[in-house]
Design an enzyme around this catalytic site. Structure first.
Site, PDB file in Angstrom:
ATOM      1  CG  HIS A 222      -4.127   7.365  -0.471  1.00 58.39           C
ATOM      2  ND1 HIS A 222      -3.882   6.011  -0.430  1.00 58.39           N
ATOM      3  CD2 HIS A 222      -4.371   7.667   0.826  1.00 58.39           C
ATOM      4  CE1 HIS A 222      -3.871   5.535   0.807  1.00 58.39           C
ATOM      5  NE2 HIS A 222      -4.045   6.558   1.555  1.00 58.39           N
TER       6      HIS A 222
ATOM      7  CD  GLU B   5      -2.663   1.477   2.488  1.00 57.83           C
ATOM      8  OE1 GLU B   5      -3.373   2.434   2.698  1.00 57.83           O
ATOM      9  OE2 GLU B   5      -2.782   0.351   3.045  1.00 57.83           O
TER      10      GLU B   5
ATOM     11  CE  LYS C 264      -4.373 -18.006  13.258  1.00 56.83           C
ATOM     12  NZ  LYS C 264      -3.945 -19.158  12.497  1.00 56.83           N
TER      13      LYS C 264
END
Length: 552
Positions: A534, A230, A362
């Site tokens: 971004h 990312e 999890k």
């Protein structure tokens, strides 16, 4: 080997075998039993460990009952005799054709007409030599495609993990008709993952690793590795680290360290389930249960047992310290020991599963958010007003209001569970992947509440994370790349002087890095910079054709 050649001289095949002179071998101590050598060794090895366990158990009972150690009965005398005999045997023959009959890591001895010969064998789980297996890679690929050789058995049959991966890769491409071009094969140690990290590999995925920092945490600077695809994430976290560093650094506190496992057991009635719950939670039984639990590992230390009941089903939640390991396997072994013991007290108990999801692993859950799981860390920093304005490009008032309306009110309106933050999971995932943690445990490890308040003219920011599940030994931490990232942080492997401190410090670093990431992202949103950043760092036209660009 030379001694064998002197005693067993063999002439060429064209000579008469009757002319071969074989001296009678001297009598060896391995002839203690009229059994093959490997069975003799197995017998004495089993005898040795059985007597050691028996004697240690009796010794512990005597200490508890204040019985003199020199007072022994017939069974103990027999055990001592067997212990001495097996110890002398193993001491004399350790390493000589022992159970696995190996003389080195790369060779195996086999018996052929009373002569010993050396047969090469690759490093694999099964060093047996299959003389009927295909010789060429092409023939093996065809056999895998046809199903005559299972894909999962290639490492065992070939004794070469890299070759097995290459053959499996080619077989997959032929079976699916799809190309794996672009997925790297070379440059990876496939032996390092055998039996512990990944089955049936065909290559590896490349994830870039960036460095954020230095993060000034508890007076120490850390360069934090983050593995991510990312854009903006590392840069944003780095900006948060800068603001924290310029303000004097962050402070962390470890509140709790306990991994959990909760099995599910069933009883004939609710009264029997309640009896078992009262037994497990009774403080008078805790010492006995902890001794049984802790024998699973020298690092396992049972801390607490809490139970809940659903009908006649009981869910006991065991919490224990696990040293520098993340500890899932360790705590599961301890729980199994306790269940085996409880079965004697409650023979009508039926163990449905070693995990009943009350752990909870999890999965986002209220029990983890409230009780914690793994490392519970709280981290804070005081950011000066001028740094908020000059480095973060916003104001204290804007950050306080945004945090209240976004992280607190907005998350509450969404019914969030442990998600009262801006993007804690981003940082947790990146650090987890870089340091060899289980990425799936990002689910509960990202439970976080971010608080931002005005402190005079300055800013106070904190993150509270009750479920950071990390380790510095075991699993993916042993791989070369992940081990290098842990080494960068100074937390590679276990800490022999203070077991558990490396994993605890890694959890503190995760929380400190989350603090930096929260500070920077919240500032970007408050300043209206999120979309702009971004668009600059997280978009690429590399794979977009001209027609696509025109139609955008």
């Amino acid at each position: 080997m030379e001694d064998l050649r002197r005693r067993f001289p063999i002439k060429n095949n064209d000579e008469e075998t009757s002319n071969v002179s074989v001296a009678p071998p001297p009598r060896k101590a391995s002839d203690a039993l009229p059994l093959p050598l490997y069975l003799t060794n197995t017998f004495f090895l089993a005898l040795f460990f059985a007597t050691v366990y028996f004697l240690l158990s009796r010794w512990r009972e005597k200490i508890r009952n204040s019985t003199p150690l020199h007072v022994v009965d017939l069974s103990e005398i027999s055990a001592l005799f067997c212990f001495v005999a097996s110890f002398i045997y193993l001491l004399g023959f350790f390493g000589i054709d022992l159970i696995f009959r190996s003389s080195s890591d790369d060779d195996v001895w086999v018996n052929d007409e009373d002569l010993r010969r050396k047969v090469p064998c690759g490093q694999s789980l099964d060093c047996s030599v299959d003389h009927h297996s295909p010789d060429s890679d092409e023939e093996i690929v065809k056999s895998v495609v046809e199903g005559t050789i299972p894909s999962y058995s290639l490492e065992t049959k070939l004794g070469d993990c890299k070759r097995a991966a290459a053959i499996r890769r080619e077989a997959v491409q032929r079976i699916t008709g799809k190309s794996l071009t672009g997925l790297p094969l070379e440059g990876f140690d496939y032996d390092s993952i055998l039996g512990q990290c990944c089955e049936m590999p065909v290559g590896y995925v490349q994830i870039p690793v960036g460095i954020a920092g230095p993060l000034l945490l508890d007076g120490v600077e850390y360069s934090v590795p983050m593995a991510t695809t990312e854009g903006c994430l590392v840069a944003s976290t780095n900006r948060g680290c800068k603001a924290i560093h310029m303000s004097g650094g962050a402070v962390s506190v470890l509140m709790k360290d306990a991994m959990t496992r909760a099995p599910v057991v069933k009883f004939p009635s609710i009264t029997r389930a309640a009896d078992a719950m009262f037994y497990l939670e009774d403080p008078a039984n805790f010492e006995r249960l902890s001794l049984i639990f802790n024998k699973s590992s020298r690092f396992a230390r049972l801390q607490k047992i809490t139970c809940t009941i659903a009908g006649r089903n009981l869910y006991p939640r065991f919490a224990c310290g696990t040293g520098d390991a993340m500890g899932m396997n360790m705590v599961s072994k301890g729980v199994q020991n306790v269940l085996d013991f409880i079965k004697g007290e409650f023979p009508d108990m039926d163990v449905v599963g070693i995990s009943g999801n009350y752990c909870s692993d999890k999965k986002a859950s209220g029990v983890n958010w409230i009780e914690g799981r793994g490392k519970h860390v709280v981290c804070e920093a005081f950011i000066k007003a001028d740094i908020v304005e000059k480095v973060l490009k916003t104001s204290v008032a804007a950050l306080v209001e945004l945090n209240m309306l976004k992280n607190l009110t907005g998350s509450a309106m969404a019914g969030s569970l442990g998600g009262f933050n801006a993007h804690a999971s981003n940082i947790v995932s990146a650090v987890f992947i870089a340091t060899g943690q289980d990425p799936a445990q990002n689910v509960e490890s990202s439970h976080c509440i971010t608080l931002i308040q005005a402190e005079g003219n300055d800013l106070h920011i904190s993150v509270s994370m009750p479920c950071i599940e990390v380790g510095t030994v075991g699993g993916g931490t042993q791989l070369a790349s992940q081990s290098a990232c842990l080494n960068l942080l100074g937390m590679k492997g276990s800490n022999n002087e203070a077991p558990g401190s490396n994993a605890q410090q890694l959890a503190r670093i995760v929380a400190g890095t989350v603090l930096a990431g929260e500070l920077s992202l919240m500032s970007a949103i408050a300043a209206g910079q999120l979309v702009k950043s971004h668009m600059k760092y997280n978009r690429s036209s590399r794979d977009i054709g001209p027609s696509s660009q025109v139609n955008r």
